[in-house]
Each structure stands twice: as structure tokens, then as C-alpha cells.
Design an enzyme around this catalytic site. Structure first.
Site, PDB file in Angstrom:
ATOM      1  N   SER A 236       0.829  -1.203   0.000  1.00  0.00           N
ATOM      2  CA  SER A 236       0.000   0.000   0.000  1.00  0.00           C
ATOM      3  C   SER A 236       0.860   1.248   0.000  1.00  0.00           C
ATOM      4  O   SER A 236       2.003   1.241   0.472  1.00  0.00           O
ATOM      5  CB  SER A 236      -0.892  -0.006   1.245  1.00  0.00           C
TER       6      SER A 236
ATOM      7  N   LYS B 205       1.985  -3.338   6.881  1.00  0.00           N
ATOM      8  CA  LYS B 205       2.398  -3.473   5.484  1.00  0.00           C
ATOM      9  C   LYS B 205       3.921  -3.452   5.365  1.00  0.00           C
ATOM     10  O   LYS B 205       4.524  -4.247   4.628  1.00  0.00           O
ATOM     11  CB  LYS B 205       1.781  -2.348   4.648  1.00  0.00           C
TER      12      LYS B 205
ATOM     13  N   TYR C 164      -1.818  -0.041  10.853  1.00  0.00           N
ATOM     14  CA  TYR C 164      -2.111  -0.627   9.543  1.00  0.00           C
ATOM     15  C   TYR C 164      -0.925  -0.465   8.601  1.00  0.00           C
ATOM     16  O   TYR C 164      -0.468  -1.425   7.968  1.00  0.00           O
ATOM     17  CB  TYR C 164      -3.353   0.017   8.923  1.00  0.00           C
TER      18      TYR C 164
END
Length: 401
Positions: free
Chosen positions: A175, A203, A199
Site C-alpha cells: 500500500s 504493510k 495498519y
């Protein structure tokens, strides 16, 4: 398209039934893989944020596009082996691999994540709000253990099981959140990764884990894809984005407003005093099918005949940005959807939101050079295809999952 007689390669797609939780392009990736008539898709999904009907439609769509002289292998390529499976449950994942035996799964496209309704503190999503609905900001900071368990621990378990079954190829959906607040626009892959939310950190962690694995064992080949804002739908209107509840992303929210699923709504735009052409924040949008094609190119790059990797390299790992390299502002998106739908959107400019970044535009030149990636479809096409999907499916794949 030419028919094929060579055996199909089994490719496992995690989260195969989703657009994912309205964020990632799983069903469209499955469709693009099927179009090659070279891969047999194995989908695993717990259906928490997706609908199994999506895979049925993908299969039907692929079958409808077969040539009149389709071979049995061509027909098999349109059929999906679908397994309801939770990545956090290793026994369930292992059972899927066991069904195909050692070496039976050629590669993995790992898309499934715990996105829930994620919007990290440094928001790489669109800087807007729907009144009363914007409750996702900082969610990963509120339940970090859930994110680390679903995104990191489950990925480690998947990699371990892949190794057990002699599967050493993986495309990982990363991402743009890994870049935090980037110092350079457009953003190159050389930008230091520095996420501001759990979050985003999950990643980064998984990228590092996969890179370390490739460095430790040259049997592994992997590509991480850092992408920005997928939009649009298949032009047939058969598959598209079907978020649960109120959409957390700008384009599906605008589509829901126009079709009447979101009523009496006023879009709140966070500030118009940024150093951008119209003062609102800019994000890089690309058509979901262009993004899905990027996954196919990455998967092909893992094959033995690929020249993407230097045979003398210490490891076979690469990371690429997938984007158009052209940003669009919030107000440009609203105007494009106004033209596509004819709906008179109401919006209100409010103050800045903490953590918003003025411009997040990708530099996709490395993917263009090494993978042959292109994103030719423009914003008008994205909005037209999204609206076509929404009008044909006003309640998505159905009111209830």
C-alpha cells in the site's frame, strides 16, 4: 484470444471474492488471471468483507468471453476452486495446500488483509467525510493487535505453509500507506518507508519479512505492489466495489449518494487551502482493471523465463508502485462523478484534518520500465464504469451477505 493446450498453473489468491472490503481489487485480479487462460485460480476467503457471488459472476464473465473453439483447458481456466478459509487459522490454510499436494500450487497472490474500514492517521485515502459516518479514522490504532494478528501473523503463517508445500512465489499487495508523509512528489520506490499507523506498519513489516525470506533462500521469488487508489469497475457492470455499510472511500460514497443508498448526505471536504491547484487534497487514482493487470504482470515476473530479476542478484525480491502518476483533487473527483451520474452533489468545506497529506501521487516509472505496466484508463472511464456497476447493482451483490 488464442486457445491453450498447456497445463494450467494453480495460483492461490487470498481474499479472492472481494474488491476487498471495498479497498483492494481481488475479484478483478481473478478475472484478469482467467483471461490469460494460463492460470487456474484457487480462491481462499473468509467472506468477512466480501460476497461469494462475486466469484460466480467472475466465472460467468470469463466463460462468456471464451472463443467458439475453446479447449477443455480454456474452459477449466474459467472455473474457480473456492474455499472458505480464514488466514488466521493455519489448519484451514494447510488443508487447502494439502488438497493440491507439494508443488501443486505454483504461486500465491496475497491480497487479503484486515482492512476493516481502515484509514491511517496519515490519510492516504481521500480527505473527505460523510456526516456522522466517518468513524474509521485511527481504527488500527484502536485495535492494533487485531491488525498485527490478521496482517502480519497470518502472513507469516501463510509463508511457512507455502514453504512446506514447495510454493516459493508470491505477489504481495502492499500500500501507499508505507510512505507516510513523503518528501518527494511523485513518490518513487526509493522513498523511505515510515508509516504512522499500525495498519501501515503491518504493510512495512510484511514487506520486510518477504524480502528477508527471499534473501535467506534463493528459491523464493517475490514482488510487493504498493498501490494507491483503485477505482471503477468492469465495464460490463457484472463485478465491482460492494462495500459493507457506508463507504469509506470517496468514489463509492459518491456512487451510493447518486443511486440513493446514502440519503440526505452532505460531503464534508477537509480544507481547500492546500498547495494544490484547487486547494483540496490530491490522490492518485487508477482503474481497478489496470491495477489488476499490474498483479498479472508481477505474477508473470516470478516465472523462470522472466528477465525482471538479475540472475546474479543476492535475492529475487522487488517492490513497485502502481499508479497513474497523475493526481486528482477531491473536487475534481466530485465534478467527474457529477458528469457521470447527473447527480447534484452537495458538499461543505470544513477545516483541515490532522494527518492529511496534500498530495500523494505515485511515480510508476519503475513498474513501467521493468514490468511493462501501464494505466491507460482515465478518470472519466473510472467514473463511467463505476456508475454503470452501481446502476445495474444498486445494492451490490445483494442486501445481505
Amino acid at each position: 484470444m488464442a486457445t491453450h493446450t498447456s497445463p494450467l498453473k494453480n495460483v492461490l489468491v487470498t481474499g479472492g471474492a472481494g474488491y476487498i472490503g471495498a479497498i483492494l481489487p481481488c475479484s478483478h485480479v481473478v478475472y484478469v488471471l482467467q483471461k490469460t487462460r494460463q492460470y487456474k485460480v484457487i480462491s481462499i476467503d473468509n467472506n468477512h468483507n466480501s460476497n461469494p457471488a462475486a466469484l460466480d459472476r467472475v466465472s460467468q464473465l470469463s466463460k462468456s468471453e471464451l472463443p467458439a473453439d475453446a479447449t477443455e483447458i480454456d474452459i477449466q481456466s474459467t472455473e474457480i476452486d473456492s474455499h472458505k478459509c480464514d488466514l488466521t487459522q493455519p489448519d484451514q490454510v494447510r488443508a487447502v495446500f494439502e488438497a493440491y499436494g507439494k508443488g501443486g500450487i505454483w504461486g500465491v497472490v496475497h491480497i487479503a488483509v484486515s482492512s476493516l474500514s481502515h484509514v491511517p492517521k496519515t490519510n492516504t485515502s481521500c480527505p473527505f467525510s460523510f456526516s456522522k459516518a466517518y468513524k474509521a479514522v485511527g481504527e488500527s490504532s484502536e485495535i492494533p493487535l487485531t491488525y498485527y494478528a490478521n496482517n502480519v501473523a497470518a502472513s507469516v503463517s501463510l509463508l511457512q505453509i507455502m514453504a512446506e508445500y514447495d510454493c516459493h512465489r508470491i505477489v504481495y499487495s502492499s500500500s501507499a500507506t508505507v510512505y507516510g508523509t513523503p518528501p518527494i512528489i511523485p513518490i518513487p520506490e526509493t522513498t523511505q518507508m515510515h508509516a504512522y499507523s499500525p495498519y501501515g506498519r503491518t504493510k512495512i513489516m510484511v514487506e520486510h519479512i518477504i524480502e528477508d525470506l527471499c534473501h535467506s533462500d534463493r528459491k523464493w521469488r517475490a514482488v510487493s505492489l504498493r498501490y494507491f487508489n483503485p477505482a471503477g469497475a468492469h465495464p460490463s457492470g457484472q463485478i465491482g466495489e460492494d462495500p459493507r455499510g457506508r463507504p469509506g472511500n470517496l468514489l463509492p460514497l459518491l456512487a451510493h449518494m447518486a443511486v440513493g443508498r446514502v440519503k440526505d448526505a452532505t460531503l464534508k471536504v477537509f480544507a481547500n487551502d492546500y498547495p494544490t491547484p484547487d486547494g483540496t487534497c490530491v490522490r492518485d487514482y487508477l482503474h481497478v482493471l489496470d491495477l489488476a493487470s499490474g498483479h498479472l504482470l508481477a505474477l508473470n515476473a516470478l516465472g523462470p523465463d522472466s528477465n525482471v530479476f538479475d540472475p546474479e542478484a543476492t535475492d529475487f525480491y522487488k517492490a513497485y508502485n502502481l499508479g497513474k502518476g497523475k493526481g486528482m483533487s477531491v473536487l475534481q473527483i466530485v465534478e467527474a462523478m457529477r458528469k457521470a451520474t447527473g447527480f447534484d452533489y452537495k458538499y461543505e468545506i470544513v477545516g483541515r484534518r490532522r494527518g492529511d497529506v496534500p498530495d500523494l501521487t505515485a511515480d510508476p516509472s519503475l513498474a513501467q520500465k521493468e514490468l511493462g505496466f501501464t494505466a491507460p484508463q482515465d478518470l472519466e472511464t473510472m467514473c463511467r464504469d463505476l456508475w454503470n456497476w452501481q446502476t445495474k447493482n444498486p445494492f451490490g451483490y445483494g442486501e445481505c451477505y
